[in-house]
Design a protein around this motif. Sequence first.
Motif, short mmCIF file in Angstrom:
data_model
loop_
_atom_site.label_atom_id
_atom_site.label_comp_id
_atom_site.label_asym_id
_atom_site.label_seq_id
_atom_site.Cartn_x
_atom_site.Cartn_y
_atom_site.Cartn_z
N GLN A 93 0.83 -1.21 0.00
CA GLN A 93 0.00 0.00 0.00
C GLN A 93 0.86 1.26 0.00
O GLN A 93 0.55 2.25 -0.68
CB GLN A 93 -0.94 0.00 1.22
CG GLN A 93 -1.97 -1.12 1.22
CD GLN A 93 -2.87 -1.08 0.00
OE1 GLN A 93 -3.35 -0.02 -0.39
NE2 GLN A 93 -3.09 -2.22 -0.63
N TYR B 57 -5.42 -0.39 -7.67
CA TYR B 57 -5.02 0.32 -6.46
C TYR B 57 -4.65 1.77 -6.76
O TYR B 57 -4.90 2.66 -5.95
CB TYR B 57 -3.84 -0.40 -5.80
CG TYR B 57 -4.15 -1.84 -5.50
CD1 TYR B 57 -5.15 -2.18 -4.59
CD2 TYR B 57 -3.49 -2.88 -6.14
CE1 TYR B 57 -5.47 -3.51 -4.31
CE2 TYR B 57 -3.79 -4.20 -5.89
CZ TYR B 57 -4.78 -4.50 -4.98
OH TYR B 57 -5.09 -5.83 -4.72
N ASP C 262 0.94 4.25 -2.72
CA ASP C 262 0.83 5.65 -2.30
C ASP C 262 1.91 6.49 -2.97
O ASP C 262 1.64 7.57 -3.50
CB ASP C 262 0.96 5.77 -0.78
CG ASP C 262 -0.27 5.27 -0.03
OD1 ASP C 262 -1.35 5.17 -0.65
OD2 ASP C 262 -0.14 4.99 1.18
N ALA D 202 1.31 6.68 -6.78
CA ALA D 202 0.20 7.58 -7.11
C ALA D 202 0.62 9.03 -6.98
O ALA D 202 0.22 9.89 -7.79
CB ALA D 202 -0.99 7.28 -6.20
N ARG E 62 -6.87 5.53 -5.82
CA ARG E 62 -6.22 6.70 -5.25
C ARG E 62 -6.37 7.95 -6.12
O ARG E 62 -6.28 9.07 -5.61
CB ARG E 62 -4.73 6.40 -5.03
CG ARG E 62 -4.45 5.45 -3.88
CD ARG E 62 -3.06 4.85 -3.95
NE ARG E 62 -2.69 4.14 -2.74
CZ ARG E 62 -3.13 2.93 -2.41
NH1 ARG E 62 -3.96 2.29 -3.22
NH2 ARG E 62 -2.75 2.36 -1.27
#
Length: 233
Positions: free
Chosen positions: A73, A109, A77, A80, A113
Amino acid sequence: MSGTLYGIGLGPGDPELITLKAARLIETATTIAYPTLAGGDSFARAIAADLIPEGTHEIRMDVPMTTERAPAQKAYDLGAAEIAKALDSDENVICLCEGDPFFYGSFMYLFARLTDHYDVQIIPGVTSITTCAARAAMPLAARNERLTVLPGPLGADELKTRIEGAESVAIMKVGRHLSKIRDVIESLGLTDQAMYIERASLPEEVVLPLAQAPEKAPYFSMILLTKGADPWL
């Protein structure tokens, strides 16, 4: 003004299975993004390598292969955030994804985001399931039949229950779970109706009856199973 993010499905590995639309977008890309295995090579980039223009800005997302969710994750992050910087500079970003972006694809994912703030377009790709069925010459469903897709990491009891209630089954992410899955299928008396496929569409592809499958399987492997008489006859 901001750029558009394209989630590009590349198919299972054979570059000739990239769609015309995906190829056109990659060939005109100025910025691409793709996942890598914790600093290693990127399978997604390798599929599209011959289409990527020289000088293209590349965003690498180092995603660790671990059962813990937090490290992956964090990687998404960071990825993104870097993609957002390019989009804010009015750059379109081409994100490469093995298979199809929304079928067990890592792109989902990034989509979660970024979709609330940017224009995100999805370009579907050939899925691993349809590729494996084609390479094994094994029709999966006809008329009103149901196709059940199961992830290999499921527990043995749940796998058994779901296979018992299914008509055609695709078991993905076999890898280190091959022995467990093989035992479950054997306990149901269905081994002779199952096929094992690994690295479908690639030069090192393996297609065998499950009874002849190797003891160990790579991550990119699948088991297909159908029950009953041929419904297309």
